[in-house]
Design an enzyme around this catalytic site. Structure first.
Site, mmCIF file in Angstrom:
data_model
loop_
_atom_site.group_PDB
_atom_site.id
_atom_site.type_symbol
_atom_site.label_atom_id
_atom_site.label_comp_id
_atom_site.label_asym_id
_atom_site.label_seq_id
_atom_site.Cartn_x
_atom_site.Cartn_y
_atom_site.Cartn_z
ATOM 1 N N LYS A 55 10.127 9.231 27.816
ATOM 2 C CA LYS A 55 9.602 9.403 26.456
ATOM 3 C C LYS A 55 9.890 8.210 25.559
ATOM 4 O O LYS A 55 9.189 8.009 24.562
ATOM 5 C CB LYS A 55 10.156 10.674 25.828
ATOM 6 C CG LYS A 55 11.667 10.772 25.793
ATOM 7 C CD LYS A 55 12.102 12.125 25.267
ATOM 8 C CE LYS A 55 13.594 12.374 25.493
ATOM 9 N NZ LYS A 55 13.885 12.632 26.922
ATOM 10 N N HIS A 183 23.693 15.864 25.291
ATOM 11 C CA HIS A 183 23.127 14.657 24.681
ATOM 12 C C HIS A 183 23.676 14.603 23.267
ATOM 13 O O HIS A 183 23.304 15.406 22.418
ATOM 14 C CB HIS A 183 21.602 14.725 24.662
ATOM 15 C CG HIS A 183 20.940 13.397 24.411
ATOM 16 N ND1 HIS A 183 21.230 12.614 23.311
ATOM 17 C CD2 HIS A 183 20.008 12.720 25.123
ATOM 18 C CE1 HIS A 183 20.504 11.510 23.363
ATOM 19 N NE2 HIS A 183 19.755 11.551 24.452
ATOM 20 N N GLU A 259 20.823 9.695 31.006
ATOM 21 C CA GLU A 259 19.416 9.614 30.627
ATOM 22 C C GLU A 259 19.170 8.482 29.624
ATOM 23 O O GLU A 259 18.793 8.724 28.476
ATOM 24 C CB GLU A 259 18.948 10.928 30.000
ATOM 25 C CG GLU A 259 19.262 12.183 30.778
ATOM 26 C CD GLU A 259 19.158 13.423 29.902
ATOM 27 O OE1 GLU A 259 18.534 13.357 28.816
ATOM 28 O OE2 GLU A 259 19.716 14.466 30.276
#
Length: 273
Positions: A55, A183, A259
């Site tokens: 993304k 996250h 990530e």
């Protein structure tokens, strides 16, 4: 705006000449920089498997360059799956991290070959009962990051205290939970939040009195690694050093993944007017 991709590993970038040739404004994607940043993060986080957050820059050339480097991929949409298909990416090297998914999203991912998904609540967990024979789940835990540009844990993640109950519910549904995910937020100024989350999850993994913890063998430390927008010369190795020290307390059988997104993609894009 003209868009130019530099994918040749040997290409030099005389930006003024590019503008003269292609016109301006010009947006340049330099895959050489992307590769360099990927390698730098690998070096800064040894032993951590990197799943590029598509993304942050869903550009086919960027994905192809990272795939050639051996990168894995963090998927959030079915459109991103089609991009991965177009470059022949390995479905086994993917995870699906969008916390909220339609049944179609789950089926699209499974049809592609992605079998690891992130959820953060019981309603999302229950969606996988029909796919319990193939899907593997990471439970996303909320850890607030005060030194971040965007505190994602305001929106996503369950409280760590709720995880035992979630594990019990997963077991009742026959769904396999294989690890925890977090996250801390976008553009972390410091690694303190990462370190605190890593340590909290380590304490949880080590609590053998809780049912289901024996099946946990993955820790996803998310993204949030900062891109150097200010040009101050951010030292990525120094940022990651405390994270590595915290991860050193984990037993060898725990697989650590991350990530990264804009820390890789942002430096590879240059806008020229």
């Amino acid at each position: 705006m003209n868009v130019l991709t530099i994918a040749d590993k040997t290409a030099e970038l005389p930006y003024r000449e590019l503008v003269e040739h292609y016109g301006s404004p010009l947006l340049v994607l330099d895959c050489n920089v992307l590769r360099s940043k990927y390698r730098a993060l690998q070096e800064a986080l040894p032993g951590v498997e990197l799943f590029y957050a598509i993304k942050s820059l869903p550009e086919r050339a960027a994905l192809a360059a990272l795939a050639a480097e051996g990168a894995n991929f963090d998927i959030a949409t079915s459109g991103e799956i089609e991009l991965l298909r177009s470059i022949g990416a390995d479905p086994a090297a993917t995870i699906h991290t969008h916390p909220i998914k339609r049944d179609r999203d789950i089926r699209d991912a499974l049809d592609f070959g992605c079998t690891t998904f992130v959820v953060d609540n019981i309603d999302e967990l229950a969606k996988f009962e029909a796919y319990r024979s193939v899907a593997r789940i990471l439970l996303r835990v909320s850890f607030r990051g005060k030194d971040v540009k965007s505190d994602l844990s305001r929106k996503f993640g369950c409280d760590l205290r709720d995880v035992p109950w979630m594990l019990t519910q997963a077991a009742a549904l026959g769904i396999q939970v294989v690890g925890l995910s977090f996250h801390v937020g976008s553009q972390s100024a410091k690694s303190d939040a990462h370190v605190a989350a890593v340590r909290a999850c380590r304490d949880f993994y080590g609590n053998t009195t809780l049912a289901g913890t024996e099946h946990l063998h993955i820790l996803d430390i998310g993204g949030g690694f900062p891109a150097d927008y200010s040009g101050d010369g951010l030292d990525l190795a120094s940022f990651c050093r405390p994270i590595n020290e915290a991860l050193a307390a984990y037993p060898e059988h725990i697989r650590i993944i991350a990530e990264p997104g804009r820390v890789l993609s942002a430096p590879s894009i240059r806008s020229i007017s």
